[in-house]
Scaffold this active site. Structure first.
Site, PDB file in Angstrom:
ATOM      1  N   ARG A 110      56.961 -83.713  67.197  1.00  0.00           N
ATOM      2  CA  ARG A 110      56.883 -83.032  68.613  1.00  0.00           C
ATOM      3  C   ARG A 110      57.240 -83.490  69.439  1.00  0.00           C
ATOM      4  NH1 ARG A 110      57.257 -79.965  64.228  1.00  0.00           N
ATOM      5  NH2 ARG A 110      56.756 -77.906  63.611  1.00  0.00           N
ATOM      6  N   SER A 169      53.176 -72.553  66.027  1.00  0.00           N
ATOM      7  CA  SER A 169      51.954 -73.394  65.959  1.00  0.00           C
ATOM      8  C   SER A 169      51.532 -73.123  67.387  1.00  0.00           C
ATOM      9  CB  SER A 169      52.066 -74.478  65.435  1.00  0.00           C
ATOM     10  OG  SER A 169      53.113 -74.598  63.822  1.00  0.00           O
ATOM     11  N   GLU A 189      50.162 -77.416  70.985  1.00  0.00           N
ATOM     12  CA  GLU A 189      51.926 -77.826  70.878  1.00  0.00           C
ATOM     13  C   GLU A 189      52.478 -76.567  72.181  1.00  0.00           C
ATOM     14  OE1 GLU A 189      54.126 -77.450  66.873  1.00  0.00           O
ATOM     15  OE2 GLU A 189      54.932 -75.501  67.976  1.00  0.00           O
TER      16      GLU A 189
END
Ligand code: EPU
Length: 300
Positions: free
Chosen positions: A173, A222, A292
């Site tokens: 990520r 998320s 995130e």
């Protein structure tokens, strides 16, 4: 003509734009300007204008990983224009897609053309530009596994160039792209595959998501990255934080790492809940969860 006049004349810029409708959460205020980017000329003009007016500038894709402040964003939001929604599949199986191409659509189109490898994109409601920027992934694959290179405009150099996953420093990520970069398009390596096999995988991913993630509600996937060797959702669940709410934003009962915003929710509530959950997790486990989702604009 100055850069802004050029963008206006080309019909690429809109002033005072509500940003909520451009994001999956539907929260937040207005942007001073939104520029729909067709290519390098628009990017050069937009960054030149931002520089000369000392204005912040950011890229936004399909808004599936962002929370916009209630006060909005007093700067320039760059979005891929319709010209960057394209995709094509070359004879050698390389899939080329513009930054604005929705990932689930790219997954289906590649499968239909007998190409395998991009099926995991069916589970990510973002765009190609966003996927390159955050090395989006799910179901055991991530963007860096399939990306050959991306064409990225770098405002500090005033030019676009190709970047491989190594150049992008892709990790879980993460990429090294910042606010002076804009992804224009991406090229993916794929493999020959029977369409039925790809369709089966896409159905499987859809079934898994329906069973494990909240669907049909306003969310941004998320909220936190998973810490090494663990899952943020499991930790939040174990601490009994499901259902915790601030205003009209709550931790999903279905999945601890999804927060749901009911109609009427504010971005400030969302921010408060993220801080609260992060603090509780830190206090109880010593783990500092890293968001995130991105927060755009100013938050208390
Ligand atoms: N779990 C719980 N309680 C919960 C939620 C999860 O105990 O409330 C447990 C699950 O049982 C499982 C573990 O936590 O043992 C991991 O959960 P899950 O399989 O749902 O995957 P995840 O780690 O929460 C990651 C990605 C998702 C991606 C899925 C599937 C991150 C931060 N999230 O979720 O990506 O869809 O795997 O591959 O890496 C996103 O990034 O926005 C996203 C949705």
């Amino acid at each position: 003509m100055d850069p802004l006049q050029r963008l206006v004349a080309a019909g690429r810029v809109t002033e005072d734009v509500p940003l909520g409708p451009l994001t999956t959460y539907g929260l937040g205020g207005r942007a001073r300007y939104v520029v729909e980017v067709a290519g390098v000329a628009d990017l050069s003009d937009a960054f030149a204008f931002a520089r000369s007016h000392n204005m912040p500038i950011v890229a936004l894709g399909r808004g599936s990983n962002i929370v916009v402040a209630d006060e909005g964003f007093a700067g320039i939001v760059l979005r891929p224009g319709p010209e960057l929604n394209h995709h094509r599949i070359e004879d050698d199986g390389v899939v080329v897609a513009g930054a604005g191409m929705p990932l689930p659509l790219l997954a289906r189109e590649s499968v239909r053309a007998g190409r395998g490898g991009l099926e995991f994109y069916t589970g990510i409601p973002g765009s190609v530009g966003g996927a390159v920027r955050m090395n989006a992934g799910c179901h055991g694959s991530e963007t860096s596994d399939v990306l050959r290179h991306a064409l990225v405009f770098d405002a500090t150099a005033g030019a676009a160039g190709h970047r491989t996953p190594a150049d992008l420093e892709h990790s879980y990520r993460h990429s090294n792209l910042g606010d002076t970069d804009f992804v224009i398009e991406a090229e993916y390596e794929t493999r020959t595959q029977e369409a039925e096999e790809g369709e089966r995988l896409i159905r499987e991913i859809g079934r898994w998501r329906r069973q494990n993630q909240p669907g049909g509600t306003r969310n941004a996937g998320s909220i936190f990255k998973n810490p090494p060797g663990d899952a943020a959702g499991r930790i939040i669940d174990d601490l009994g934080l499901k259902g915790l709410s601030r205003g009209l934003v709550s931790v999903s009962d279905r999945h601890g790492n999804f927060f749901e915003a009911a109609p009427g929710a504010t971005a400030a509530d969302m921010h408060r809940l993220v801080i609260e959950v992060r603090e509780r997790v830190l206090a109880e486990t010593g783990i500092a969860l890293e968001p995130e989702v991105r927060f755009l604009g100013s938050f208390a």
